[in-house]
Design a protein around this motif. Sequence first.
Motif, PDB file in Angstrom:
ATOM      1  N   GLN A 123       4.610   2.415   4.002  1.00 40.94           N
ATOM      2  CA  GLN A 123       3.873   2.104   5.229  1.00 40.94           C
ATOM      3  C   GLN A 123       4.153   0.687   5.721  1.00 40.94           C
ATOM      4  O   GLN A 123       3.950  -0.285   4.980  1.00 40.94           O
ATOM      5  CB  GLN A 123       2.372   2.270   4.985  1.00 40.94           C
ATOM      6  CG  GLN A 123       1.509   1.980   6.203  1.00 40.94           C
ATOM      7  CD  GLN A 123       0.059   2.334   5.972  1.00 40.94           C
ATOM      8  OE1 GLN A 123      -0.389   2.438   4.836  1.00 40.94           O
ATOM      9  NE2 GLN A 123      -0.679   2.535   7.056  1.00 40.94           N
ATOM     10  N   PRO A 124       4.598   0.547   6.987  1.00 44.22           N
ATOM     11  CA  PRO A 124       4.695  -0.796   7.585  1.00 44.22           C
ATOM     12  C   PRO A 124       3.295  -1.390   7.722  1.00 44.22           C
ATOM     13  O   PRO A 124       2.333  -0.688   8.050  1.00 44.22           O
ATOM     14  CB  PRO A 124       5.321  -0.529   8.951  1.00 44.22           C
ATOM     15  CG  PRO A 124       5.898   0.845   8.860  1.00 44.22           C
ATOM     16  CD  PRO A 124       5.067   1.600   7.883  1.00 44.22           C
ATOM     17  N   LEU A 125       3.159  -2.677   7.480  1.00 47.91           N
ATOM     18  CA  LEU A 125       1.863  -3.329   7.515  1.00 47.91           C
ATOM     19  C   LEU A 125       1.719  -4.187   8.765  1.00 47.91           C
ATOM     20  O   LEU A 125       2.719  -4.699   9.309  1.00 47.91           O
ATOM     21  CB  LEU A 125       1.677  -4.196   6.272  1.00 47.91           C
ATOM     22  CG  LEU A 125       1.629  -3.438   4.940  1.00 47.91           C
ATOM     23  CD1 LEU A 125       1.548  -4.419   3.778  1.00 47.91           C
ATOM     24  CD2 LEU A 125       0.445  -2.478   4.913  1.00 47.91           C
ATOM     25  N   PRO A 126       0.484  -4.350   9.251  1.00 42.96           N
ATOM     26  CA  PRO A 126       0.268  -5.225  10.416  1.00 42.96           C
ATOM     27  C   PRO A 126       0.776  -6.640  10.143  1.00 42.96           C
ATOM     28  O   PRO A 126       0.624  -7.175   9.044  1.00 42.96           O
ATOM     29  CB  PRO A 126      -1.262  -5.213  10.574  1.00 42.96           C
ATOM     30  CG  PRO A 126      -1.710  -3.938   9.929  1.00 42.96           C
ATOM     31  CD  PRO A 126      -0.750  -3.706   8.799  1.00 42.96           C
ATOM     32  N   GLY A 127       1.409  -7.212  11.139  1.00 41.51           N
ATOM     33  CA  GLY A 127       1.931  -8.560  10.991  1.00 41.51           C
ATOM     34  C   GLY A 127       3.351  -8.604  10.481  1.00 41.51           C
ATOM     35  O   GLY A 127       3.906  -9.694  10.276  1.00 41.51           O
ATOM     36  N   GLY A 128       3.972  -7.452  10.275  1.00 37.06           N
ATOM     37  CA  GLY A 128       5.344  -7.438   9.790  1.00 37.06           C
ATOM     38  C   GLY A 128       5.405  -7.717   8.302  1.00 37.06           C
ATOM     39  O   GLY A 128       4.435  -7.570   7.563  1.00 37.06           O
ATOM     40  N   GLY A 129       6.560  -8.136   7.862  1.00 39.12           N
ATOM     41  CA  GLY A 129       6.741  -8.389   6.435  1.00 39.12           C
ATOM     42  C   GLY A 129       7.119  -7.127   5.690  1.00 39.12           C
ATOM     43  O   GLY A 129       7.467  -6.097   6.277  1.00 39.12           O
ATOM     44  N   SER A 130       7.045  -7.189   4.386  1.00 41.60           N
ATOM     45  CA  SER A 130       7.451  -6.056   3.546  1.00 41.60           C
ATOM     46  C   SER A 130       6.456  -4.913   3.672  1.00 41.60           C
ATOM     47  O   SER A 130       5.249  -5.140   3.840  1.00 41.60           O
ATOM     48  CB  SER A 130       7.540  -6.501   2.085  1.00 41.60           C
ATOM     49  OG  SER A 130       8.480  -7.544   1.921  1.00 41.60           O
ATOM     50  N   PRO A 131       6.933  -3.691   3.577  1.00 44.93           N
ATOM     51  CA  PRO A 131       6.018  -2.540   3.655  1.00 44.93           C
ATOM     52  C   PRO A 131       5.269  -2.348   2.337  1.00 44.93           C
ATOM     53  O   PRO A 131       5.620  -2.905   1.302  1.00 44.93           O
ATOM     54  CB  PRO A 131       6.960  -1.367   3.934  1.00 44.93           C
ATOM     55  CG  PRO A 131       8.248  -1.777   3.294  1.00 44.93           C
ATOM     56  CD  PRO A 131       8.340  -3.266   3.463  1.00 44.93           C
ATOM     57  N   ALA A 132       4.232  -1.522   2.400  1.00 40.71           N
ATOM     58  CA  ALA A 132       3.473  -1.135   1.211  1.00 40.71           C
ATOM     59  C   ALA A 132       3.898   0.261   0.785  1.00 40.71           C
ATOM     60  O   ALA A 132       4.343   1.071   1.603  1.00 40.71           O
ATOM     61  CB  ALA A 132       1.976  -1.162   1.501  1.00 40.71           C
ATOM     62  N   ASP A 133       3.758   0.536  -0.489  1.00 40.37           N
ATOM     63  CA  ASP A 133       4.078   1.856  -1.028  1.00 40.37           C
ATOM     64  C   ASP A 133       2.807   2.552  -1.485  1.00 40.37           C
ATOM     65  O   ASP A 133       1.841   1.912  -1.932  1.00 40.37           O
ATOM     66  CB  ASP A 133       5.040   1.736  -2.221  1.00 40.37           C
ATOM     67  CG  ASP A 133       6.429   1.318  -1.795  1.00 40.37           C
ATOM     68  OD1 ASP A 133       6.867   1.731  -0.706  1.00 40.37           O
ATOM     69  OD2 ASP A 133       7.079   0.546  -2.533  1.00 40.37           O
ATOM     70  N   TRP A 134       2.822   3.873  -1.373  1.00 40.95           N
ATOM     71  CA  TRP A 134       1.745   4.721  -1.871  1.00 40.95           C
ATOM     72  C   TRP A 134       2.316   5.588  -2.991  1.00 40.95           C
ATOM     73  O   TRP A 134       3.340   6.239  -2.820  1.00 40.95           O
ATOM     74  CB  TRP A 134       1.187   5.607  -0.762  1.00 40.95           C
ATOM     75  CG  TRP A 134       0.466   4.848   0.312  1.00 40.95           C
ATOM     76  CD1 TRP A 134       1.021   4.216   1.381  1.00 40.95           C
ATOM     77  CD2 TRP A 134      -0.939   4.662   0.407  1.00 40.95           C
ATOM     78  NE1 TRP A 134       0.061   3.635   2.155  1.00 40.95           N
ATOM     79  CE2 TRP A 134      -1.171   3.897   1.587  1.00 40.95           C
ATOM     80  CE3 TRP A 134      -2.028   5.049  -0.354  1.00 40.95           C
ATOM     81  CZ2 TRP A 134      -2.453   3.533   1.993  1.00 40.95           C
ATOM     82  CZ3 TRP A 134      -3.309   4.694   0.056  1.00 40.95           C
ATOM     83  CH2 TRP A 134      -3.515   3.937   1.213  1.00 40.95           C
TER      84      TRP A 134
END
Length: 666
Positions: free
Chosen positions: A540-551
């Motif tokens: 999932q892309p996160l608000p504010g950019g940067g590295s995504p999160a994984d589920w």
Amino acid sequence: MPLHPSPLRVLGHGARLGVKEAEAALVEHYPRLVRLAYLILPPALGRHRRVLTAHAVVQRALRTGARNTAKQGADAVPSQRSGGTTDGVPRTAAYTAVRLRVVRAALAHERRPRWWPGRLPAPAALRPSVPVVRGLRLFPRAGGMDELALDRALADAPATVRAALGARLLENLSTDSAAALLTEAGAGDSSAALRTAGRLAGEDHARVGRMLRSDEFDPCTVQTRPTDLLRRRNRVRAGAAALVLLAVTGALVLPAVTEAGDTRPAALPAPVAGGALDASALLRTSPEQWADTSRVDFSAWPARGGRSGDRALLERALSGWAAPPADAEITAAPGTSRVAPALPPRLLYAGDVADEAVVLFHDGGVRVVRYAEPSSGKGSPTFEFARVDDADVTTASALTVSRTRTSARYLLAPWIAGSATRDLLAPGTPARPLEVGTDGVTVPVPVPQDGGDCAAWPVLQLRSSERIVEKHAFLVTDLGELSPVHLTHTPAPGSGAPARQPREATGPEALSGWARTACSLRTLRHTGVRAVNNWQFARQPLPGGGSPADWMCTRADTWQGQGRVLVQFLPPAASPVARAQVVSERRNTALCSRFGQHLVAGAHWRAPDGSWYVLAAGSRAVERIEITGSVRGSAERPTLALRAPRGAQFRVGAELRGGGPVPAAG
């Protein structure tokens, strides 16, 4: 309620196997046989009487009929066909004979006379004989809506169709074998019954099979309720009056009766399975069979160890298995039977390890058993039992030979060509070679610790011989039981890998995922786990950019079949071993397996700037996702992020491509 077989009788003229082998097979597989009988018996009996009748049918499976002809009758035990198990189902001739009788007797209840069980005597084959339970009503534990719907559908089906379903889905018989069983049991048109059973099961036979193995159809795990208490009190009063009258009548009649002596039979000792406890009858596999067989499991292990010819040690292990000494320490994995073997087990190992003499047995494809006694002769023996049915090249790759609080030694499978150790919490560190003795036993290997801060998680990295599979390396870890647990990984959607079965967790992506979730394995110790898979179901892309999160959905499958699921959220972190956030936990579920391939979950997340969000993500087939509650929003994609107050209450819903809801994991 008597749950043990009745005293033995002769099986019939021409029987080629001893009754004791047949009885041992019945006792060993009693729950399987009772479940099969319960399925076939008519639901019109009611759940209480159906439970009792299922036990009675199995307990009477060794009794003979009235006929005893010169030829081998239908009730006689057939000649030896095969041994061991196939697909977890026993294939011994003794078990096959007992199963035939169970099916035949259960089918007979469907053909009982309408007046049965009334005053007129029923034919001998149909005469009821059930365990007696007074003051209680017994019934299996309730399942879900799917199990209830299946039970109702089965109630409208003939007994032959229920028997066909049991043969195909509970016993895993082929169509031809199932037809032969039904024909021998007197089912009439077996082909028609199998066709009807196939239509009833639909396309998802595996799902129906799981439902038939659920608590809804398990007459060995029952709940109890009282009968009608007022009616019972009145019956007790009437019974007391009848007993007084009977006592008066007996006092007048007994003097006229001559004493003829006590003709009651003496109590029979508990049966022992013939030569199953004879050390000379132990099965031994040739050293090279593993490289020339289609069944790569514990049955392909040769007998190893410096004391594999020590008859005295083997006899102590076998006799202790059948009748453990009072001071013996016995442990068993969940769902593992501790009864004596029905047939001679297979010897896997006998030797001295550390300060113990250790013996490992493999019992008919279902269990492995470890016996150990102090080498000094002073101290108590220990027994450890574990299930290994349907083991394969990975789950039959090693067994624990000895264990201390901090380390363990393993006996590796003969097909293991390379072995090493590594730390899951150090994913960038290469694996270190593991020293293995000529008898296949490793040097002491560190094991994960129960307490502390989970600073390391040691695992074995094994490689199969190219004689059975090329370039096959895999990971197993110790969770405190005889058989190490196989660790796998399923990559995220969009990674270029198609959606398919889990693969080995030896690549960089898999090791990175396990580095953040390995410590969650602590909760699985001593729970009979067979394999654990990390399914990276969303990124999932996160608000504010940067590295995504994984589920991540971490699913543990047990040898009993139940599954346990942890859904974990892995936001970007400075440390590669930062622990994942556990979002939810589910037990006894098909989620995150091949029967539960769709999933959606949500979590709270704090952004680097201090803002709080509600995040939600679904698996690759999710088309639309929605959040409701104190914060609301939706998106036509498989991920969603909404700004929300800290601790906001919310629910997550989703739809699949083509329609249909998605189960939420908490």
